[in-house]
Design a protein around this motif. Structure first.
Motif, short mmCIF file in Angstrom:
data_model
loop_
_atom_site.label_atom_id
_atom_site.label_comp_id
_atom_site.label_asym_id
_atom_site.label_seq_id
_atom_site.Cartn_x
_atom_site.Cartn_y
_atom_site.Cartn_z
N VAL A 36 48.54 43.80 42.65
CA VAL A 36 48.93 42.38 42.53
C VAL A 36 49.14 41.76 43.92
CG1 VAL A 36 50.75 40.83 41.67
CG2 VAL A 36 49.85 42.64 40.20
N TRP A 40 48.33 39.71 49.72
CA TRP A 40 49.52 38.97 50.17
C TRP A 40 50.11 39.61 51.41
CZ3 TRP A 40 53.01 37.39 45.43
CH2 TRP A 40 52.25 36.55 44.60
N TYR A 100 50.54 31.76 42.18
CA TYR A 100 50.46 32.36 40.84
C TYR A 100 50.14 33.84 40.95
CZ TYR A 100 45.76 31.04 42.25
OH TYR A 100 44.63 30.84 43.00
N LEU A 102 49.56 37.37 38.03
CA LEU A 102 49.69 37.98 36.71
C LEU A 102 49.74 39.49 36.87
CD1 LEU A 102 47.08 36.38 34.30
CD2 LEU A 102 49.46 35.78 34.61
N TRP A 107 44.79 40.83 33.51
CA TRP A 107 43.73 40.11 34.22
C TRP A 107 42.47 40.02 33.36
CZ3 TRP A 107 43.76 42.85 39.73
CH2 TRP A 107 44.96 42.56 40.36
N GLY A 108 41.66 39.00 33.65
CA GLY A 108 40.33 38.90 33.04
C GLY A 108 40.33 38.37 31.61
N GLY A 110 41.54 35.12 30.98
CA GLY A 110 41.66 33.65 31.04
C GLY A 110 43.10 33.15 31.08
N ALA A 112 45.38 33.22 33.55
CA ALA A 112 45.77 32.47 34.75
C ALA A 112 45.25 31.04 34.67
CB ALA A 112 45.25 33.16 36.01
N THR A 113 43.99 30.89 34.28
CA THR A 113 43.41 29.55 34.19
C THR A 113 44.21 28.70 33.19
OG1 THR A 113 41.28 30.57 34.65
CG2 THR A 113 41.23 28.31 33.86
N ILE A 136 44.16 30.80 49.91
CA ILE A 136 43.86 32.15 49.39
C ILE A 136 43.06 32.98 50.40
CG2 ILE A 136 43.82 31.21 47.03
CD1 ILE A 136 40.81 31.94 47.00
N ASN A 140 39.69 37.38 47.86
CA ASN A 140 40.30 37.32 46.53
C ASN A 140 39.42 36.47 45.60
OD1 ASN A 140 42.02 37.36 44.38
ND2 ASN A 140 43.84 36.72 45.52
N SER A 141 38.31 37.09 45.17
CA SER A 141 37.28 36.34 44.43
C SER A 141 37.79 35.83 43.09
CB SER A 141 36.07 37.23 44.17
OG SER A 141 35.64 37.81 45.36
N LYS A 145 37.76 31.94 41.95
CA LYS A 145 37.09 31.54 40.71
C LYS A 145 38.02 30.69 39.86
CE LYS A 145 33.51 31.78 38.01
NZ LYS A 145 33.07 32.88 37.15
N LYS A 149 37.34 26.86 38.83
CA LYS A 149 37.24 26.48 37.42
C LYS A 149 38.17 25.30 37.12
CE LYS A 149 38.01 30.55 35.41
NZ LYS A 149 38.28 31.45 34.27
#
Ligand SMILES: CC(C)(COP(=O)(O)OP(=O)(O)OC[C@H]1O[C@@H](n2cnc3c(N)ncnc32)[C@H](O)[C@@H]1OP(=O)(O)O)[C@@H](O)C(=O)NCCC(=O)NCCS
Length: 191
Positions: A36, A40, A100, A102, A107-108, A110, A112-113, A136, A140-141, A145, A149
């Protein structure tokens, strides 16, 4: 001067709400995971007292209405899976920063969005923001993304801005204006 309260928001699958002292173990589980904090300039938390301190700071910001700091909870189970914050407000300019994270098991999907979209909707309307900034690591792809989005635009690049786990790391600066957000909403831009 504006003040910023942290309300309860609901989305299709999530509840965003203020942190409470009971959240310490779940928050510790998120931020003690090296994956996570991979990008950072902070080490993974090693003790639950880190979570307690973060919650105490959030409580102060709720009292003073200086930051908007949400716990992200799964609506179905009540499990805390992460956090999303609007912070570093510049009141005079209606501008702030976004942060943000998670827990990696979530992850993966949706989430976070979905969570950030709700926080932004609150920020642009209830908190009357005009601009939200995010900073960022270019590696950190997933984070890039998510921002793209949501309609954030790439605005800048700052080399070696952070020391991340012993190595200097660059920053990509992203910005989202209220006008981009409104255009996206008018175009039916679902998260
Ligand atoms: C960044 C983070 C919040 C994303 O959370 P998430 O719930 O997985 O995000 P979402 O599922 O909403 O969207 C992720 C998108 O990135 C894509 N993605 C995931 N990993 C990727 C990778 N390595 N390269 C490119 N795209 C990637 C996913 O496919 C998805 O896009 P899609 O909807 O078009 O398929 C999560 O990875 C995280 O908490 N990371 C650690 C903390 C962090 O880095 N926070 C941001 C600091 S700026």
């Amino acid at each position: 001067m504006s003040t910023y309260s942290t309300p309860v928001l609901t989305t299709q699958r999530l509840v965003l709400r203020p942190l409470t002292h009971q959240d310490a173990p779940a928050l510790f589980a998120v931020f003690s995971d090296p994956a996570v904090v991979r990008y950072w300039s902070a080490d993974p938390w090693t003790d639950i007292s880190f979570a307690e301190t973060a919650i105490a700071r959030a409580m102060e910001s709720y009292r003073d209405e200086t930051d908007i700091r949400f716990a992200i909870e799964l609506a179905e189970t009540g499990e805390l899976i992460g956090t999303v914050n609007l912070h570093h407000f510049f009141n005079q300019n209606n501008r702030c920063e976004l942060g943000y994270a998670l827990g990696s098991p979530h992850w993966g999907k949706g989430y976070a969005t979905e969570a950030i979209a709700a926080a932004l909707e609150h920020g642009f309307h209830a908190a009357k923001l005009n601009r939200v900034e995010a900073d960022i690591d270019p590696r950190n792809s997933a984070s890039a993304k998510v921002l793209e989005k949501l309609g954030f635009r790439k605005e800048g690049y700052m080399p070696q801005r952070w020391l991340v786990h012993g190595q200097y790391a660059d920053t990509v600066n992203y910005g989202l204006l209220r006008s981009y957000w409104e255009e996206r909403s008018a175009g039916g831009g679902a998260a």
